[in-house]
Design a protein around this motif. Structure first.
Motif, mmCIF file in Angstrom:
data_model
loop_
_atom_site.group_PDB
_atom_site.id
_atom_site.type_symbol
_atom_site.label_atom_id
_atom_site.label_comp_id
_atom_site.label_asym_id
_atom_site.label_seq_id
_atom_site.Cartn_x
_atom_site.Cartn_y
_atom_site.Cartn_z
ATOM 1 N N LEU A 1 53.673 -7.642 21.241
ATOM 2 C CA LEU A 1 53.348 -8.849 20.480
ATOM 3 C C LEU A 1 54.396 -9.094 19.394
ATOM 4 N N GLY A 2 54.878 -8.025 18.752
ATOM 5 C CA GLY A 2 55.933 -8.170 17.758
ATOM 6 C C GLY A 2 57.217 -8.704 18.359
ATOM 7 N N ILE A 3 57.561 -8.238 19.553
ATOM 8 C CA ILE A 3 58.758 -8.742 20.227
ATOM 9 C C ILE A 3 58.612 -10.230 20.536
ATOM 10 N N VAL A 4 57.434 -10.633 20.990
ATOM 11 C CA VAL A 4 57.205 -12.048 21.303
ATOM 12 C C VAL A 4 57.298 -12.899 20.040
ATOM 13 N N VAL A 5 56.668 -12.449 18.952
ATOM 14 C CA VAL A 5 56.714 -13.209 17.699
ATOM 15 C C VAL A 5 58.139 -13.268 17.165
ATOM 16 N N PHE A 6 58.872 -12.158 17.222
ATOM 17 C CA PHE A 6 60.263 -12.135 16.766
ATOM 18 C C PHE A 6 61.114 -13.109 17.581
ATOM 19 N N THR A 7 60.896 -13.128 18.900
ATOM 20 C CA THR A 7 61.654 -14.045 19.758
ATOM 21 C C THR A 7 61.347 -15.494 19.415
ATOM 22 N N LEU A 8 60.074 -15.807 19.180
ATOM 23 C CA LEU A 8 59.706 -17.179 18.822
ATOM 24 C C LEU A 8 60.315 -17.577 17.475
ATOM 25 N N VAL A 9 60.231 -16.688 16.501
ATOM 26 C CA VAL A 9 60.775 -17.001 15.171
ATOM 27 C C VAL A 9 62.290 -17.187 15.252
#
Length: 149
Positions: free
Chosen positions: A48-56
């Motif tokens: 989930l952190g990787i997904v949020v980092f990618t979106l940001v």
């Protein structure tokens, strides 16, 4: 139905390629379900952190590109009005309108080809250190054998 069959085939392939990992997961699930739950939560939060980092990062990159595009458009707008070129000119770079030839050359500005002009903008700055500071060291180069090293 094909989608479910593909998922089951992928899981079976994973078990065939990683039997030791699957065995450890099964033992953890039976022997220490709380530990397996913690590991699963860590993996979930990590993904989930990787997904949020990618979106940001994607949103930040889009914002930076839009900002650069806006700045470039402002520069182009300023150049068109300061250079005296109207929006509807045939030459997008304004070469003919600024005194050049049809190919954007600058013949009107440099009447003689090959002429070089040198302008002196400022004198060389004075030394900041006094002239009497420092010593001259005379040295002499000597040859050494590389075999001795």
């Amino acid at each position: 139905m094909r989608f479910l069959r593909d998922i089951i085939d992928a899981l079976a392939g994973f078990v065939q390629r990683n039997p030791l990992t699957v065995l450890i997961i099964v033992i953890l699930a039976l022997g220490a379900p709380a530990l397996l739950k913690g590991i699963a939560a860590f993996i979930l939060y990590f993904l989930l952190g990787i997904v949020v980092f990618t979106l940001v990062m994607g949103l930040w990159l889009r914002w930076r590109i839009a900002q650069a595009r806006r700045r470039m458009m402002e520069e182009r707008f300023d150049e068109q009005f300061r250079g005296g070129t109207p929006f509807g000119s045939a030459d997008p770079f304004g070469g003919a309108a600024r005194g050049g030839d049809a190919f954007g050359g600058r013949r009107a500005r440099n009447p003689r080809e090959g002429e070089v002009k040198i302008y002196v903008t400022s004198e060389a700055p004075e030394k900041r250190v006094a002239h009497g500071v420092g010593d001259y060291v005379d040295f002499e180069e000597t040859k050494t054998d590389d075999k001795k090293r």
